[in-house]
Design an enzyme around this catalytic site. Structure first.
Site, PDB file in Angstrom:
ATOM      1  N   ARG A 137       0.857  -1.185   0.000  1.00 52.47           N
ATOM      2  CA  ARG A 137       0.000   0.000   0.000  1.00 52.47           C
ATOM      3  C   ARG A 137       0.889   1.229   0.000  1.00 52.47           C
ATOM      4  O   ARG A 137       1.612   1.471   0.967  1.00 52.47           O
ATOM      5  CB  ARG A 137      -0.897  -0.001   1.227  1.00 52.47           C
ATOM      6  CG  ARG A 137      -1.898   1.142   1.332  1.00 52.47           C
ATOM      7  CD  ARG A 137      -2.683   1.028   2.632  1.00 52.47           C
ATOM      8  NE  ARG A 137      -3.312  -0.287   2.776  1.00 52.47           N
ATOM      9  CZ  ARG A 137      -3.762  -0.784   3.926  1.00 52.47           C
ATOM     10  NH1 ARG A 137      -3.658  -0.069   5.042  1.00 52.47           N
ATOM     11  NH2 ARG A 137      -4.309  -1.980   3.961  1.00 52.47           N
ATOM     12  N   HIS A 175      -5.056  -9.651   8.801  1.00 53.04           N
ATOM     13  CA  HIS A 175      -3.800  -8.948   8.537  1.00 53.04           C
ATOM     14  C   HIS A 175      -2.603  -9.725   9.076  1.00 53.04           C
ATOM     15  O   HIS A 175      -2.572 -10.105  10.247  1.00 53.04           O
ATOM     16  CB  HIS A 175      -3.854  -7.562   9.178  1.00 53.04           C
ATOM     17  CG  HIS A 175      -2.597  -6.763   9.006  1.00 53.04           C
ATOM     18  ND1 HIS A 175      -2.544  -5.616   8.248  1.00 53.04           N
ATOM     19  CD2 HIS A 175      -1.342  -6.923   9.506  1.00 53.04           C
ATOM     20  CE1 HIS A 175      -1.324  -5.113   8.291  1.00 53.04           C
ATOM     21  NE2 HIS A 175      -0.572  -5.901   9.049  1.00 53.04           N
ATOM     22  N   GLU A 205      -6.795  -7.279  13.803  1.00 48.12           N
ATOM     23  CA  GLU A 205      -7.434  -7.684  12.553  1.00 48.12           C
ATOM     24  C   GLU A 205      -7.114  -9.145  12.244  1.00 48.12           C
ATOM     25  O   GLU A 205      -5.944  -9.489  12.049  1.00 48.12           O
ATOM     26  CB  GLU A 205      -6.939  -6.794  11.399  1.00 48.12           C
ATOM     27  CG  GLU A 205      -7.239  -5.318  11.587  1.00 48.12           C
ATOM     28  CD  GLU A 205      -6.557  -4.419  10.563  1.00 48.12           C
ATOM     29  OE1 GLU A 205      -6.912  -3.231  10.493  1.00 48.12           O
ATOM     30  OE2 GLU A 205      -5.668  -4.918   9.825  1.00 48.12           O
ATOM     31  N   ASP A 234      -3.496  -8.489   3.542  1.00 46.97           N
ATOM     32  CA  ASP A 234      -4.847  -8.677   4.058  1.00 46.97           C
ATOM     33  C   ASP A 234      -5.503  -9.762   3.213  1.00 46.97           C
ATOM     34  O   ASP A 234      -5.598  -9.620   1.982  1.00 46.97           O
ATOM     35  CB  ASP A 234      -5.660  -7.385   3.939  1.00 46.97           C
ATOM     36  CG  ASP A 234      -5.129  -6.275   4.820  1.00 46.97           C
ATOM     37  OD1 ASP A 234      -4.530  -6.571   5.863  1.00 46.97           O
ATOM     38  OD2 ASP A 234      -5.314  -5.093   4.460  1.00 46.97           O
ATOM     39  N   HIS A 290       1.793  -1.921   5.721  1.00 49.38           N
ATOM     40  CA  HIS A 290       1.594  -2.312   4.324  1.00 49.38           C
ATOM     41  C   HIS A 290       2.553  -1.572   3.397  1.00 49.38           C
ATOM     42  O   HIS A 290       2.937  -2.100   2.343  1.00 49.38           O
ATOM     43  CB  HIS A 290       0.157  -1.999   3.905  1.00 49.38           C
ATOM     44  CG  HIS A 290      -0.843  -3.004   4.375  1.00 49.38           C
ATOM     45  ND1 HIS A 290      -1.120  -4.172   3.691  1.00 49.38           N
ATOM     46  CD2 HIS A 290      -1.660  -3.019   5.461  1.00 49.38           C
ATOM     47  CE1 HIS A 290      -2.056  -4.858   4.332  1.00 49.38           C
ATOM     48  NE2 HIS A 290      -2.396  -4.174   5.419  1.00 49.38           N
TER      49      HIS A 290
END
Length: 271
Positions: free
Chosen positions: A115, A249, A246, A167, A160
């Site tokens: 990301r 993740h 999460e 993810d 990320h």
């Protein structure tokens, strides 16, 4: 060597190695010269990254941030292609996870991996716009938007952006559907924590939950908790680590760029 020359050489060596990836230091054990292993890491250079589907051709992709179905409600900055990128090291580790899951009748379904920092900046700007609640009912129904930073849902930096986080969920090849994890990707809430209704360290379902009140969606079932554990155990077996908030993740434990937050755009890297 005189002190002046020694200081000059020392300064040159320091300057050449400041941004050297951690894994490069292993070369020193083989008496490789500093000149041959040192290199700076340019945050706008995708060298060292791969298109994940090239390494793990069996994955299923749903690039959420290339679409408008995400907690922001818009395509996110930096996602110019519906591609998933990762560091080569992380992709090769994920290939082993995929091979294991296929033997059990599953495939990996990936939502996001690398990301760019500009995407994270996009998230921050959205979180600061308290009037934009278009996707609240879908992704953060019980979280006040004023709490997104304080509660850790949004941050100025993301693992990320270092290129080795991912993810994902599981897809059941027998049913042709996503495995029921008792919650959806990017749901902001305690229900997304791996400890929700169970102990992830032992894999035991307890039915217990965090907090004083049960969220709208309530507890997850023992089957849903066990499904989360199937993914978790497979990822950890092959060098990935989970996080506390999460279930979807994970990041590569020995990530190659632990201190670098890349910012190149998402493209197919085949230009």
């Amino acid at each position: 060597m005189n002190k002046k020359l020694l200081g000059l050489v020392g300064g040159m060596l320091l300057a050449s190695t400041v941004f050297m990836p951690v894994h490069s230091y292993a070369a020193l054990a083989d008496n490789t010269s500093v000149e041959t292993i040192s290199r700076s890491v340019d945050v706008n250079d995708p060298t060292g990254f791969v298109v994940l589907s090239d390494v793990v051709p069996d994955i299923i992709q749903e690039v959420r941030y290339f679409s408008t179905y995400n907690f922001v409600g818009d395509r996110i900055n930096g996602y110019t292609q519906p591609s998933i990128l990762m560091s080569r090291e992380a992709a090769e580790a994920l290939k082993k996870v995929s091979d294991d899951m296929i033997k059990q009748g599953y495939r990996l379904k990936v939502y996001d991996a690398y990301r760019p920092q500009r995407a994270v900046d996009n998230f921050v700007a959205w979180a600061e716009d308290l009037g934009d609640k278009r996707m609240k009912d879908y992704f953060y129904p019980e979280v006040d938007k004023t709490r997104l930073f304080a509660d850790g849902y949004i941050d100025a930096k993301s693992g990320h952006s270092r290129g080795s986080a991912i993810d994902l969920t599981l897809f059941d090849m027998n049913t042709g559907k996503e495995v029921d994890m008792g919650g959806t990707f990017d749901h902001f809430g305690l229900e997304s924590h791996p400890t929700w209704c169970g102990d992830p360290d032992t894999g035991k379902y307890t039915g217990k939950f965090e907090g004083k009140s049960v969220p709208k969606n309530g507890k997850i079932t023992e089957k849903q908790f066990k499904n989360r554990m199937i993914l978790r155990e497979a990822m950890m077996k092959h060098g990935f680590e989970p996080i506390d908030t999460e279930w979807w993740h994970f990041f590569l434990k020995n990530e190659p760029y632990p201190n670098t937050y890349f910012n190149f755009i998402i493209d197919d890297m085949k230009k």
